[in-house]
Design an enzyme around this catalytic site. Structure first.
Site, PDB file in Angstrom:
ATOM      1  N   SER A  66       0.835  -1.172   0.028  1.00 31.35           N
ATOM      2  CA  SER A  66      -0.020  -0.059   0.029  1.00 31.35           C
ATOM      3  C   SER A  66       0.807   1.314   0.018  1.00 31.35           C
ATOM      4  O   SER A  66       1.933   1.037   0.457  1.00 31.35           O
ATOM      5  CB  SER A  66      -0.803  -0.026   1.088  1.00 31.35           C
ATOM      6  OG  SER A  66      -1.264   1.209   1.471  1.00 31.35           O
TER       7      SER A  66
ATOM      8  N   TYR B 124      -1.818  -1.221  10.493  1.00 34.32           N
ATOM      9  CA  TYR B 124      -1.804  -1.390   9.109  1.00 34.32           C
ATOM     10  C   TYR B 124      -0.780  -0.996   8.415  1.00 34.32           C
ATOM     11  O   TYR B 124       0.008  -1.606   7.599  1.00 34.32           O
ATOM     12  CB  TYR B 124      -3.194  -0.702   8.349  1.00 34.32           C
ATOM     13  CG  TYR B 124      -3.445  -0.685   6.924  1.00 34.32           C
ATOM     14  CD1 TYR B 124      -3.914  -1.942   6.403  1.00 34.32           C
ATOM     15  CD2 TYR B 124      -3.171   0.130   6.231  1.00 34.32           C
ATOM     16  CE1 TYR B 124      -4.261  -2.114   5.351  1.00 34.32           C
ATOM     17  CE2 TYR B 124      -3.510  -0.048   4.466  1.00 34.32           C
ATOM     18  CZ  TYR B 124      -3.792  -1.196   4.416  1.00 34.32           C
ATOM     19  OH  TYR B 124      -4.181  -1.443   2.907  1.00 34.32           O
TER      20      TYR B 124
END
Ligand code: NAD
Length: 256
Positions: free
Chosen positions: A143, A156
């Protein structure tokens, strides 16, 4: 295009969102695809919606964070299709949306089990098959959260940074077996994950969508097909000279 004729691909988290986009693109380019997902009903529904040619799409239920069951499913995929050429490590979760001092150990561990250990487990159990074949391509979905901070999602960020670093380690270690390992770093892609995020973090989904879109220089939300295009480039022979790399697909978000 037929870049994947005769090739077999595994996509984890393939029943929805970016994973589903990858399954659809791989099928359209000739691959046989094994969709591994936690949600067996969604797997069945997606499989029937995709109308894959006979025998070219199979579904397998597993939690990527559980090594024994995932290893069993990977063995089954190998038995069913006879080889594994491509692994797309896509399954992931983003919650909890909390500041670091509020995150519980249980929440931290669950997120790492899926996003970090899930990539490790799938890679670990596919590698011996690819090593025996002396070929393979692994694409990890990291990401832009591996490069910059959104705030409020520390577990995350940690997981996506770890996946990016693991990609480079494995690229080094397995190049001698003709196995390439690369990462795709998406920005804001309109999937259930991002819809949930916009509904949770903004006064309304619509307000969140306007704000998130405006944050991107191209003034666009990504679609799963945008990520699938980069994944399929890296998975294919077009990328035969590419390993240990990142492709950022984020509408220019991280260019600021
Ligand atoms: P999504 O929530 O829309 O879909 C995720 C899929 O993974 C679902 O089918 C779900 O059932 C499955 N899944 C979840 N946990 C699983 C588990 N433990 N085992 C097996 N399957 C599991 O998510 P998405 O937006 O498509 O995200 C896919 C990947 O892309 C994730 O790794 C995510 O972190 C990453 N990513 C997404 C975005 C984005 O904007 N959507 C941005 C950057 C990175």
């Amino acid at each position: 295009m037929t870049r994947f004729n005769g090739k077999v691909a595994i996509v984890t988290g393939g029943a929805a969102g970016i994973g589903r986009g990858c399954v659809a693109r791989l099928l359209s380019e000739g691959a046989s695809v094994a969709m591994i997902d936690l949600d067996s009903q969604k797997c069945q529904a997606t499989a029937s919606e995709l109308h894959a040619p006979e025998g070219r799409l199979r579904t397998y239920t597993a939690d990527v964070g559980k090594e024994a069951i995932l290893a069993d499913r990977i063995r089954q995929v190998h038995k069913d299709f006879g080889r594994i050429d491509v692994l797309v490590n896509n399954a992931g979760i983003v919650r909890p949306y909390k500041s670091t001092h509020e995150v519980t150990e249980e929440e931290w561990d669950r997120l790492q089990a899926v996003n970090t250990k899930g990539v490790f487990f799938a890679t670990k159990h596919v590698l011996p098959i690819m090593m025996a074949q002396k070929s393979g391509s692994i694409v990890n979905i990291s990401s832009v959260a591996a490069l910059l901070s959104f705030g409020g999602i520390a577990p995350y960020h940690a997981s996506k940074g770890a996946v990016r670093a693991m990609t480079k380690n494995d690229a080094m270690d397995y190049a001698k077996y003709n196995i390439r390992v690369n990462a795709v770093l998406p920005g804001f892609v309109l999937t259930d994950m991002v819809k949930d995020e916009l509904e949770t973090l903004y006064p309304s989904y619509e307000a969140g969508l306007v704000t998130a879109t405006a944050m991107q220089p191209l003034n666009l939300m990504g679609e799963p097909s945008d990520i699938a295009a980069a994944v399929c480039f890296l998975a294919s022979e077009d990328a035969r000279y590419v390993t240990g790399s990142d492709i950022v697909v984020d509408g220019g978000y991280s260019a600021r």
